[in-house]
Design an enzyme around this catalytic site. Structure first.
Site, PDB file in Angstrom:
ATOM      1  N   ARG A  66       0.797  -1.262   0.022  1.00  0.00           N
ATOM      2  CA  ARG A  66       0.128   0.091  -0.044  1.00  0.00           C
ATOM      3  C   ARG A  66       0.923   1.237  -0.198  1.00  0.00           C
ATOM      4  NH1 ARG A  66      -4.748  -1.340   3.619  1.00  0.00           N
ATOM      5  NH2 ARG A  66      -3.018  -0.774   5.184  1.00  0.00           N
ATOM      6  N   TYR A 119     -10.471  25.808  -6.769  1.00  0.00           N
ATOM      7  CA  TYR A 119     -11.001  24.849  -7.586  1.00  0.00           C
ATOM      8  C   TYR A 119     -12.234  24.238  -7.316  1.00  0.00           C
ATOM      9  CZ  TYR A 119     -10.514  20.211 -10.009  1.00  0.00           C
ATOM     10  OH  TYR A 119     -10.703  18.911 -10.576  1.00  0.00           O
ATOM     11  N   ASP A 191      -2.675  25.465  -3.450  1.00  0.00           N
ATOM     12  CA  ASP A 191      -2.683  24.636  -4.519  1.00  0.00           C
ATOM     13  C   ASP A 191      -1.912  25.159  -5.495  1.00  0.00           C
ATOM     14  OD1 ASP A 191      -3.391  23.347  -7.056  1.00  0.00           O
ATOM     15  OD2 ASP A 191      -5.615  22.838  -6.108  1.00  0.00           O
ATOM     16  N   LYS A 216      -2.056  16.899 -14.412  1.00  0.00           N
ATOM     17  CA  LYS A 216      -1.675  17.949 -15.225  1.00  0.00           C
ATOM     18  C   LYS A 216      -0.352  17.988 -16.068  1.00  0.00           C
ATOM     19  CE  LYS A 216      -5.996  19.176 -14.022  1.00  0.00           C
ATOM     20  NZ  LYS A 216      -6.014  20.064 -12.911  1.00  0.00           N
TER      21      LYS A 216
HETATM   22  C1  LIG Z   1      -7.198  19.773 -11.736  1.00  0.00           C
HETATM   23  C2  LIG Z   1      -7.036  20.353 -10.610  1.00  0.00           C
HETATM   24  C3  LIG Z   1      -7.153  19.614  -9.424  1.00  0.00           C
HETATM   25  C4  LIG Z   1      -7.684  18.022  -9.476  1.00  0.00           C
HETATM   26  O1  LIG Z   1      -6.819  17.473 -10.011  1.00  0.00           O
HETATM   27  P1  LIG Z   1      -7.456  15.915 -10.410  1.00  0.00           P
HETATM   28  O2  LIG Z   1      -6.234  15.158 -10.519  1.00  0.00           O
HETATM   29  O3  LIG Z   1      -7.975  15.923 -11.740  1.00  0.00           O
HETATM   30  O4  LIG Z   1      -8.262  15.331  -9.403  1.00  0.00           O
HETATM   31  C5  LIG Z   1      -6.829  20.355  -8.013  1.00  0.00           C
HETATM   32  N1  LIG Z   1      -6.637  21.569  -8.143  1.00  0.00           N
HETATM   33  C6  LIG Z   1      -6.559  22.243  -9.430  1.00  0.00           C
HETATM   34  C7  LIG Z   1      -5.925  23.772  -9.191  1.00  0.00           C
HETATM   35  C8  LIG Z   1      -6.688  21.879 -10.599  1.00  0.00           C
HETATM   36  O5  LIG Z   1      -6.398  22.355 -11.703  1.00  0.00           O
END
Ligand SMILES: *Cc1c(COP(=O)(O)O)cnc(C)c1O
Length: 408
Positions: A66, A119, A191, A216
């Site tokens: 895990r 987000y 973030d 991303k």
């Molecule tokens: C896409 C995104 C997320 C979430 O990511 P996932 O991998 O799609 O869950 C969180 N914060 C921001 C700013 C994002 O653009």
């Protein structure tokens, strides 16, 4: 570590490596990988030990799958080194990284402050899930800056930032907000996805926790999901890792591998995303239908000064608002695009365009929309082709709007 990685001269130089070098070399341990350039993809839950005591002693290495295997260690150490953090916990998505980071530090009775530009799914977690645990979220204007000091209460535990904000791209004064949080004994979380962890260094600016939606740019090819919580201190890193253990967070080895593979070429990709986005932003700023371009690296953006002060580069995600457009003309505008696809997420090699207002929710009225909001991800296509694609979309829109002009 390979012999080369263990060379003390290399160890001394690591600290001075520039970003492009870190993206290529961070986290590598080739002697543990049979000399291969990349880590093995190890599949496995059970890990056998000869002496049963070793399963329980905590001293004989990993005892269960895990917590991940070598590739995960490599990815975690690379992401920490790149952002300058003390440690990283990866998770199965960006959203789960955000929720893990929050759950690692809050307790029942806590108050948290969350930027109104956060987000959308993070907002929903704060509004719908945290109250069940007795944690109360209040939303603040992203442009509040040092003024956030007035919002702290004795029970305020955490401040959540996102800069630039999702969909609307407000630049936050993160150093000022983090300083206010620290002065009040609260933890700050950013973030940091838009900067890819490369163009803004959260821990140099007093921030405690950084989150990456590695789905991303790190993954970079729209073929896996991944999240990461990077901690600025060893104490926070062990709190996050303990929470991950307690919650049962686990990530598949192929996805870890894809993310690490993507990371190795992220440096050149980001440069191309930025170059393309600058050309597209310039084109948009010259269009009569466009009311406002939202791209902090573009000098006309309201957050440009903060971006210039705090960031060392930009990525490929931007937005713009256009003149009021009847629904059929807006639909025709999107349908006329051939290179920009329409779908969620971003950071892959391909360009994307979506209507953004539908996803937006605000608590403190911090956004005044002027017209339909479009979010673009500028991919790795030739920027001239992307501009031509957008030009065709504007032409189609104008034809659809017809003789009434573009302002109806
Ligand atoms: C896409 C995104 C997320 C979430 O990511 P996932 O991998 O799609 O869950 C969180 N914060 C921001 C700013 C994002 O653009």
């Amino acid at each position: 570590m390979s012999a080369r990685d263990e060379d003390p001269a290399i160890a001394a130089r690591r600290a001075n490596w520039r970003n492009a070098t870190k993206m290529v070399h961070a986290g590598r341990a080739t002697s543990e990988w049979s000399g291969l350039v990349n880590p093995p993809i190890e599949r496995g839950s059970t890990i056998l030990h000869v002496a049963t005591a070793d399963l329980f002693s905590g001293r004989a290495g990993p005892t269960y799958g895990r917590s991940g295997h070598k590739a995960q260690r490599a990815l975690e150490s690379a992401l920490a080194e790149i952002e300058g953090g003390a440690g990283t916990q990866v998770t199965s998505s960006g959203l789960s990284a955000v929720t893990l980071a929050i759950l690692s530090v809050v307790e029942a009775g806590d108050d948290i402050l969350v930027t109104d530009s956060v987000y959308g799914p993070t907002r929903r977690f704060c509004e719908r899930f945290l109250p069940r645990l007795g944690v109360h979220a209040r939303f603040y204007d992203p442009l509040i800056g040092a003024g956030i000091a007035a919002f702290f209460q004795p029970d305020t535990r955490l401040v959540v930032m996102e800069s630039p904000g999702s969909l609307t791209f407000e630049m936050q004064d993160c150093p000022a907000i983090a300083a206010a949080a620290r002065a009040h004994g609260a933890i700050s979380l950013l973030d940091n996805t838009w900067s890819a962890g490369i163009y803004f260094r959260p821990f140099d600016h007093g921030i405690d926790l950084s989150v990456q939606a590695a789905t991303k740019y790190q993954v970079g090819h729209a073929d896996a999901l991944m999240g990461a919580v990077i901690s600025g201190s060893a104490v926070l890193d062990s709190r996050v890792k303990e929470a991950a253990r307690l919650l049962g967070i686990s990530v598949g080895p192929e996805d870890v591998y894809l993310c690490l593979r993507g990371l190795r070429t992220m440096g050149v990709r980001l440069k191309a995303h930025e170059a393309g986005a600058r050309i597209v932003a310039e084109f948009l700023a010259g269009r009569p239908e466009v009311l406002r371009v939202l791209y902090p690296a573009w000098p006309g953006d309201p957050g440009h000064e903060i971006w210039k002060r705090d960031f060392t580069g930009a990525t490929g995600l931007l937005g713009f608002e256009m003149e009021l457009t009847p629904a059929p003309a807006l639909d025709a505008f999107y349908r006329a695009m051939r290179l920009f696809g329409h779908g969620f997420s971003w950071g892959g090699y391909e360009s994307l365009a979506i209507p953004a207002d539908g996803e937006m929710a605000r608590s403190c009225g911090s956004w005044r929309g002027m017209g339909p909001l479009v979010r673009l991800h500028v991919g790795l296509e030739d920027p001239d082709d992307l501009v031509a694609d957008l030009e065709a979309a504007f032409t189609t829109r104008a034809a659809e709007v017809g003789g009434q002009g573009t302002g109806s």
